[in-house]
Design an enzyme around this catalytic site. Sequence first.
Site, PDB file in Angstrom:
ATOM      1  N   HIS A  73      16.571 104.706  56.429  1.00  0.00           N
ATOM      2  CA  HIS A  73      15.897 103.504  55.921  1.00  0.00           C
ATOM      3  C   HIS A  73      15.406 102.718  57.124  1.00  0.00           C
ATOM      4  O   HIS A  73      16.178 102.331  58.002  1.00  0.00           O
ATOM      5  CB  HIS A  73      16.841 102.655  55.074  1.00  0.00           C
ATOM      6  CG  HIS A  73      16.162 101.461  54.477  1.00  0.00           C
ATOM      7  ND1 HIS A  73      15.564 101.487  53.223  1.00  0.00           N
ATOM      8  CD2 HIS A  73      15.936 100.211  54.965  1.00  0.00           C
ATOM      9  CE1 HIS A  73      15.028 100.304  52.967  1.00  0.00           C
ATOM     10  NE2 HIS A  73      15.238  99.510  54.005  1.00  0.00           N
ATOM     11  N   CYS A  74      14.101 102.456  57.158  1.00  0.00           N
ATOM     12  CA  CYS A  74      13.490 101.761  58.290  1.00  0.00           C
ATOM     13  C   CYS A  74      13.118 100.342  57.870  1.00  0.00           C
ATOM     14  O   CYS A  74      12.249 100.156  57.010  1.00  0.00           O
ATOM     15  CB  CYS A  74      12.242 102.503  58.773  1.00  0.00           C
ATOM     16  SG  CYS A  74      11.415 101.683  60.158  1.00  0.00           S
TER      17      CYS A  74
END
Length: 297
Positions: free
Chosen positions: A154-155
């Site tokens: 998850h960025c």
Amino acid sequence: MRSPVPRFRDVERQASGLEPAHCLPPCHERQNNMWFIRDACGIVCAIITWLLVVFAEVVVLFVMLIPSKSLTYSLLNGTLFNSLAFLALASHFRAMCTDPGAVPKGNATKEYIESLQLKPGQVVYKCPKCCSIKPDRAHHCSVCKRCIRKMDHHCPWVNNCVGENNQKYFVLFTMYIFLISLHSLVMVVFHFLYCFEDDWTKCSTFSPPATVILLILLCFEGLLFLIFTSVMFGTQIHSICTDETGIEQLKKEERRWAKKTKWMNMKAVFGHPFSIAWFSPFSTPDHGKADPYQYVV
């Protein structure tokens, strides 16, 4: 029955043992809806990303290109920088607003399990957090609150997971940010040399102290993102070529899927066949002969 692979913390059940009362009715989502994660940290990071690109745009145009005496130099560099910046922001938008491969919520019901027509010995993986039947290589994201197919990580900078459907756009985003960072650093060096040889009052529309501060800030920003995006781009390409996501590498999960060539893995992400569309954030990749990930194992 416990899962033979440590990465699955889910509860494995046969169809007869799955109680539908613990799950909500299946969520039939329209694929035309825009995907957007309402996460405060991710939204702030995404806004900062756009503001940093806008800042670089302002410094490049009003400090370096417009005051330049060479019209050809200004037109060439302005066209190149603006094109790369536009592609970077477009890639960021697609990575942020594209469904990364979310598994439908609440489909772990007895009726749905029976519709899969399981053979003796076959099992399915149920996520206890979002009550979904997980395909192989899917992981639950605590921020998106969904199971994501081929989730890499998850960025927060794109306010989204990087998964099966948007990995291409994330790779393009890191590549174009790397290119505009490199381009801006080269222009800063040339502009410093130009100002040292000429009068500082004539080499910019701003005052000499403001010009120096803006160039130093742009240099710092360009160097920081040059290093960051080059590392991210390299790790993403390595992950694609080895067909192993970041989570799978971190958890050292057992490989249970067919091994393919690096070129086939690249085409599975960017589309079949190779074309200029690989570099376009406006082109949705055609996965072609890419193997689907099954719900049943």
